[in-house]
Design a protein around this motif. Sequence first.
Motif, mmCIF file in Angstrom:
data_model
loop_
_atom_site.group_PDB
_atom_site.id
_atom_site.type_symbol
_atom_site.label_atom_id
_atom_site.label_comp_id
_atom_site.label_asym_id
_atom_site.label_seq_id
_atom_site.Cartn_x
_atom_site.Cartn_y
_atom_site.Cartn_z
ATOM 1 N N ASP A 8 19.377 -14.757 -20.398
ATOM 2 C CA ASP A 8 19.696 -13.494 -21.074
ATOM 3 C C ASP A 8 20.428 -12.531 -20.146
ATOM 4 O OD1 ASP A 8 18.408 -14.374 -23.369
ATOM 5 O OD2 ASP A 8 16.496 -13.521 -22.777
ATOM 6 N N TYR A 70 22.015 -3.191 -26.985
ATOM 7 C CA TYR A 70 21.802 -4.586 -27.379
ATOM 8 C C TYR A 70 22.523 -4.918 -28.674
ATOM 9 C CZ TYR A 70 19.609 -8.997 -28.469
ATOM 10 O OH TYR A 70 19.409 -10.321 -28.779
ATOM 11 N N ILE A 75 24.896 -8.811 -28.059
ATOM 12 C CA ILE A 75 25.083 -10.018 -28.871
ATOM 13 C C ILE A 75 26.543 -10.452 -28.849
ATOM 14 C CG2 ILE A 75 25.001 -10.944 -31.219
ATOM 15 C CD1 ILE A 75 22.534 -9.207 -31.703
ATOM 16 N N CYS A 96 19.060 -12.665 -26.125
ATOM 17 C CA CYS A 96 20.461 -12.926 -26.475
ATOM 18 C C CYS A 96 21.023 -14.245 -25.960
ATOM 19 C CB CYS A 96 21.354 -11.778 -26.006
ATOM 20 S SG CYS A 96 21.490 -11.635 -24.211
#
Length: 406
Positions: A8, A70, A75, A96
């Motif tokens: 991530d 976020y 993403i 993610c």
Amino acid sequence: MKVAIVHDELVRRGGAEQVVLDMHKAYPEADIFTLCYNPEKTYEEFRKAKIFTSWFQYIGKSEKLIKLLYFPFAILAMRSFNLKGYDIVLISTTHCGKFIRTDKDASVVTYCHTPFRLAWRPFSYSIVRSSNLMIRNIFLFASRILRKLDLIAAKASDFYLTNSKEVKARIEQSYNPDQPVRIINPAAKLDNFYISLEDKDYYLVVSRLEDYKMVDLVVRTFNQMPDKKLIVVGTGSKEQELKALAGDNISFRKGQSTAQLARLYANCKALIFPQHEDYGITPLEAAASGRPVIAFGFGGVRETMIPYNGDSRACTAVFFDEQSSNSLLAAIEKSESLEFDPVFIRNHAKSFSAPNFIAKLKSFVSKVYLQKMSLKLNDIVSEAIDVSGRPYQLELANTYARKKVA
């Protein structure tokens, strides 16, 4: 076999980042892809790895900014990666990482530390629980959108690995994967820790200072015991609040080196672990130091610790059943009446070593790769038969027959 590792983000020191380090030890030639990387905030060992970051690197390299941006930026940034030419894509994720794009011929193996909390368990956040109705509904609306996106991304994984039985059940409920979820317990860095013969005069908490970690419970409890010392190691959004709450017998430390942290573990009376954690590396770090753990007896500690059950020389922990000061106080008093065996505790931790984790991971990935190669070979053979076909076989037979007659 060409392997890519995805995580991530690399902006903190935590259990998930330790898992990624062990993945990289298993595949030292693997490239690492991540949302953003801050070498000052995560483990030094990552400096030796080949790390590729997304464009999110230019707008935010902190936990706070990742949370703030976020949706949709993190993403979209992870989706900007398009991994080609890799046989295995090994993803370590809670949020993610699974949004990365991969080659259709790659086998995607996802080590899921837990399904994304905001998407699947929004009420585990105190801000959702305590907000007014309007704010709460905004969070819940965002949660529903993220859940749909997260589920779509999760379907791109061919196989799931995870850290504990509790998270295994959570993955099955959330993602309903096609293949069984396999548990490979994360490792503690045993070589970093040691048994000390020095006198022990303090208790220890090693934790991020966030609401769900329940460090405030420990602070309030030790405020009732001014004769007992507590050292809290960590940083987080609750740091100033906890310092203001703490009595004179409680001290706070952060930015500890590996050697400093090892010394704190080795010389504590016990590690206090008050939260319900999916897995939890710090109890294993305490065990690697030969020190017992006083833990809230739910979640991952049930799989990593041996609770006291009448024989203090054959246990690694004392559990308490309620997240209350009375329950924690009783567990502390119980631990002080027991005589633990540091050698037994450390030997128990050895079953959670990095070599064990790496061997299990490589074994699983090798099976996935061989299965993929076997299927490819079958496809090639089938294609060859389709291309040559029966007429070609008949022609060979006729040619052979004509030569025999001649």
